[in-house]
Scaffold this active site. Sequence first.
Site, PDB file in Angstrom:
ATOM      1  N   CYS A  69      -0.747   4.808   2.384  1.00  0.00           N
ATOM      2  CA  CYS A  69      -0.148   3.976   3.418  1.00  0.00           C
ATOM      3  C   CYS A  69       1.474   4.138   4.292  1.00  0.00           C
ATOM      4  O   CYS A  69       1.360   4.200   5.711  1.00  0.00           O
ATOM      5  CB  CYS A  69      -0.648   2.032   4.003  1.00  0.00           C
ATOM      6  N   ASP A  70       2.190   3.473   3.673  1.00  0.00           N
ATOM      7  CA  ASP A  70       3.652   3.526   3.962  1.00  0.00           C
ATOM      8  C   ASP A  70       4.211   4.344   3.394  1.00  0.00           C
ATOM      9  O   ASP A  70       5.657   4.750   3.151  1.00  0.00           O
ATOM     10  CB  ASP A  70       3.848   2.080   3.913  1.00  0.00           C
TER      11      ASP A  70
ATOM     12  N   CYS B  67       0.308  -1.127  -0.161  1.00  0.00           N
ATOM     13  CA  CYS B  67      -0.120   0.097   0.510  1.00  0.00           C
ATOM     14  C   CYS B  67       1.133   1.447  -0.281  1.00  0.00           C
ATOM     15  O   CYS B  67       1.499   1.492   1.044  1.00  0.00           O
ATOM     16  CB  CYS B  67      -0.671  -0.191   0.922  1.00  0.00           C
TER      17      CYS B  67
END
Length: 314
Positions: free
Chosen positions: A137-138, A134
Amino acid sequence: MANLYDTIIIGSGPAGLAAGLYAARAKMKTLILEREKAGGQIVTTEEVANYPGSVENASGPSLIARMVEQADEFGAERVLDEVKEVQLQDKIKVIKGAKGEYHAKSIIIATGAKPRLMGCPGEKELTGKGVSYCATCDADFFTDLEVYVIGGGDSAVEEAMYLTKFARKVTIVHRRDELRAAKSIQEKAFKNEKMHFIWNSVVKEVKGEGILESMVLENRVTGEVTEIVADEDDGTFGVFVFVGYDPVTSLFDGMVEMQNGYIITDDNMKTNIPGVFAAGDCRVKSLRQVVTATADGAIAATQAEKYIESAFEE
């Protein structure tokens, strides 16, 4: 029967939320069951530019937030619970969750799909420690570091370009000698100075003691094996995996008809079991996008209403 719903929707991605909106708006007693949180895969997408009518700079999370609001406005109930078992053959369907048991006249399966793994040694151990699925997300964790994106489809290239906002260098590693992404996406990628490419290669192993430190690649044409080691000053780098998805349908094995794990439906989202419908990425279809998922959900809910009217006539 207490706690009997007209329809229970399993999953709250775009397909499930659209089904919930249409079902609740039709005055059906509607329950949306979700294991963790609403949104499905789209919440990991930074930009949603191809959803018709979406506002400028719409993101996956903002789109889902509005879908949730709409389902709530029309009275759909939403419960966080992990479904453990389903009984679909009887007229009244039974869903057993970790928190409780639910009954419904119809079921809409909208469980979606999950990212496919590379399947190489070290992947499981280093997930969340350098290996990610992701970008939204990261990405921030890899600011000013090097990042490798595994895959060559639309998602892989779009997420790679998003990563260039954070990483100092982004390299796409693809098993073929050309990308599979749409030409318009490819053009943007090739023009981006931070983007680099490694062709005809697959990941054989990722290594590291508690954090990703190196990655072993094999060239599928020459057989040459190369180990990419983290820059000494960095100590690590990122590997973002976008090599496709697998349907989340094991719960329904042996009940609904499937093809390669995807649920078979007709154009009206009907499965082989009366009163059971499927919508979104979990079903056999030619295009898995937000726009087709929401359409599936709307059709499934409308057909569920018609089924109830017919099957439960007094």
